[in-house]
Scaffold this active site. Structure first.
Site, PDB file in Angstrom:
ATOM      1  NE  ARG A  80      34.477  45.920  35.217  1.00  0.00           N
ATOM      2  CZ  ARG A  80      34.025  46.191  33.758  1.00  0.00           C
ATOM      3  NH1 ARG A  80      34.110  47.797  33.690  1.00  0.00           N
ATOM      4  NH2 ARG A  80      32.796  45.568  33.293  1.00  0.00           N
ATOM      5  CG  ASN A 101      37.470  44.589  32.388  1.00  0.00           C
ATOM      6  OD1 ASN A 101      37.422  44.238  34.008  1.00  0.00           O
ATOM      7  ND2 ASN A 101      36.353  44.434  32.529  1.00  0.00           N
TER       8      ASN A 101
END
Length: 725
Positions: A21, A39
């Protein structure tokens, strides 16, 4: 004219807990794109919008420049209408939906963290739990998914202000690194009431004491490798008579002082998985005799946690580092209580381990034990499973496997299912994997042997379909799955023991096999195993069974055992290649009795002269290999005074020639020209290398194991692949 476009992206694979990320955030920000990344239970989702050329560059770089620990399997891109977003953000994790996310394996300390560890100016200087998004614990601390701190064993450690700042800063290396911590807020070492646990541990090791050391996946037992009394005491207390101990070296230079390190071994030693690597031992290696008695190889690993780095650097010499367990029991991981009778002290810490995981073992680039550093990363299958599968594996070197769609989640090494503690580790592991990957098996695969505990467990489950998979078919299917193939192939499955469809013990098999079925077309000529399992513990019994009265008086009990074999009383028939190697080892005076599985064959390979290329002749009549020819040749050469290393080499090359002869006959019969080699006997590098080269010279395409062990540790993958089609 508004030229903005938007793309919704779904990324599947090992993309959580590996810095994916923050990587996406930095990439999108650099390209002036708006959107978000987050996520969820399926992996990582990305929404990105901006100029077409910038979005295009983003999609190109997404896979190309991914973080080192990421393993991207699929990227799905769909068009969507731009929303006029400003800025790029990291969204909160979404725990809802069907779980398809993949969990990262534990990873060795990265170079950046290692620099911090030994930098006196850094606030994590000499902190034994330094980690970031590129390294540290993963699988061993995960309780559930998505992989966020509250669902790990770090949940009990509240981050301090500086750690929280790093964790929330997208530009920081620790952005959303779930195990992040520091001396002010993270786990701590303890050794009794010592004020400096690490210094006390080093003092005790220098005195030759035995330490239990808590690592990533459990406790290890440590002693200074050069200390003769300490190493011998560890061996005596652990009741481990001959099996070599693994050694941890501080760095590559120290490892080179212990072993001959080639380039392939160097890559395994220094990679982020950090397995134990088996390498030829140097004659002048500074280790005590009790570390690896009579063994020409040594298992060496480099530090893979900050604690190991500190301990090895402060001590200044290698240590034995072996699994913290009693003989035949699983590694201790919740506390060191089971090691009270072995360890003099415990170097402990208070970060809980959720799932025990042994060290992985590699030799010549091939996995012998697939565990820490590799698990739970899946094996991608060539054919998708029609229904979710649980495969329960074999009795020895047990692993289990859960499969769904095109992913097979092969478990960490469980061990030999011979006691309650190991069986409990097996059942708890299955429950954890089912929860972690949200798999409810509808098909359960098992070995045909009715007395295996793994078989009994499988058949005790309710509401599922049962699929029995013959042991050697599972070996070949495992090799096929490992290579993402479905067959059919000529399968050569050589191992010690497997329950055959005719009720006899198989182990030297030529099969025509695919994931859909198999036919046994050849094998080693069966011989009795006088005394049953006693013939495994005492290899000379197999020599007596093969040669009978041809060499009378070789041992006082020889004639009685020959009679037992002939009468067939407590002497089951076996076509096992492993037992053939045992007989050869006994005839060469290598080993009359063994203290661990495969010991005779291991020592026979080490005896062989690698410069010898000639082979003993052996008949292969109608695909039946007359192994007795090889043993008679050994007896003749010994009588003629031929050196034992030459005899051992000729035997190995004779077995390899028999493999090729059998495969040529199988090709003539079936038209198949692809061969799959599997089974524990092919852990033997000398045999496998010779067989592969000869097969290639004879026009065969050869499949060997790459991602899973060729031994019984890979059986569950083969079972899952068969049951899933």
């Amino acid at each position: 004219m508004d030229r903005r476009i938007r793309r919704d992206v779904r990324v599947d694979g090992v993309v959580q807990g590996v810095g994916f990320r923050p990587y996406v955030h930095a990439l999108a920000t650099r390209l002036r794109l708006a959107g978000r990344v987050g996520n969820d239970v399926a992996g990582v989702f990305v929404e990105v919008e901006g100029a077409p050329e910038d979005v295009g560059e983003f999609l190109t770089a997404l896979e190309r420049d991914a973080p080192p620990l990421a393993r991207i399997e699929h990227v799905h891109v769909s068009e969507a209408a731009p929303r006029g977003l400003a800025g790029f953000e990291i969204a909160a994790s979404d725990a809802h939906g069907v779980r398809n996310t993949l969990v990262s394996a534990d990873s060795a300390t990265c170079a950046d963290c290692l620099r911090e560890l030994f930098d006196p100016a850094d606030r994590r200087y000499r902190y034994p739990f330094v980690n970031c998004t590129n390294c540290g614990p993963r699988f061993t601390i995960v309780r559930d998914v998505p992989y966020d701190r509250p669902l790990t064993t770090m949940a009990g450690f509240a981050m301090c202000g500086p750690c929280r700042t790093e964790y929330e800063d997208p530009r920081d290396r620790r952005f959303h690194a779930q195990p992040t911590c520091c001396p002010a807020c993270g786990p701590r070492l303890a050794l009794g009431d010592a004020a400096d646990p690490l210094a006390e541990a080093v003092r005790r090791l220098r005195r030759g004491e035995i330490l239990a050391v808590k690592g990533l996946g459990g406790y290890h037992l440590a002693v200074t490798a050069s200390h003769p009394t300490g190493a011998a005491t560890l061996r005596a207390r652990k009741h481990r008579e001959d099996k070599p101990f693994a050694v941890m070296a501080a760095d590559v230079a120290q490892a080179r002082g212990l072993c001959e390190v080639d380039e392939r071994s160097l890559r395994d030693l220094t990679g982020h998985r950090r397995p134990i690597v088996l390498m030829p031992r140097r004659s002048d290696a500074p280790i005590a005799d009790a570390v690896a008695p009579g063994n020409r190889y040594l298992g060496v690993m480099l530090p893979y946690t900050p604690l190991h780095h500190l301990l090895l650097r402060d001590l200044g010499e290698p240590i034995v580092l072996t699994s913290g367990n009693l003989s035949e029991e699983p590694i201790a991981y919740r506390d060191a209580t089971p090691l009270a009778g072995i360890a003099d002290a415990v170097l402990d810490h208070n970060r809980p381990i959720h799932i025990r995981t042994d060290d992985s073992v590699v030799r010549a680039g091939a996995l012998l034990r697939r565990s820490r550093g590799y698990v739970p990363e899946p094996v991608t299958l060539a054919q998708r499973c029609r229904r979710p599968v649980l495969a329960c594996g074999a009795e020895l070197k047990n692993t289990f496997c859960l499969a769904k769609d095109d992913h097979a989640f092969l478990s960490h090494h469980i061990g030999d299912l011979e006691n309650l503690q190991t069986y409990r580790s097996f059942t708890e592991g299955i429950e954890h994997f089912c929860r972690l990957f949200e798999i409810t098996p509808r098909v359960v695969a098992h070995d045909l042997h009715p007395e295996y505990l793994s078989t009994k467990y499988a058949l005790g489950l309710d509401g599922v379909e049962f699929v029995g998979v013959q042991h050697h078919h599972a070996h070949i299917a495992s090799c096929l799955a490992d290579n993402r193939e479905a067959g059919p192939v000529i399968g050569v499955a050589f191992d010690g023991t497997g329950y055959g469809t005719d009720g006899t013990i198989w182990g030297g098999e030529f099969l025509v096999a695919s994931l859909h079925g198999f036919e046994r077309i050849g094998h080693l000529a069966p011989v009795p195993m006088p005394g049953g399992s006693a013939a495994i513990r005492q290899p000379w019994r197999m020599a007596a069974a093969y040669l009978g009265s041809e060499i009378p008086g070789w041992r006082p009990e020889w004639d009685a055992v020959v009679s037992l074999a002939r009468n067939g009383v407590n002497a089951p028939l076996s076509s096992s290649a492993g037992r053939l190697f045992d007989a050869a080892a006994a005839l060469l005076g290598v080993r009359d009795e063994i203290n661990y599985e495969g010991q005779a064959a291991v020592e026979l390979e080490q005896l062989a002269d690698p410069t010898i290329v000639d082979a003993y002749p052996v008949r292969v009549d109608e695909l039946i290999v007359q192994g007795v020819d090889l043993l008679r040749a050994i007896v003749d050469d010994r009588a003629a005074g031929v050196p034992r290393p030459v005899i051992a080499a000729r035997f190995h090359h004779g077995v390899a020639s028999a493999v090729v002869n059998g495969c040529c006959q199988a090709r003539d019969r079936t038209g198949l020209d692809t061969v799959a080699l599997s089974g524990g006997v092919f852990q033997n590098v000398l045999l496998q290398t010779r067989a592969v080269n000869l097969l290639a010279d004879n026009g065969f395409r050869v499949l060997t194991h790459r991602r899973v062990p060729t031994n019984d540790g890979g059986i569950s993958l083969g079972q899952a692949a068969v049951a899933g089609v």
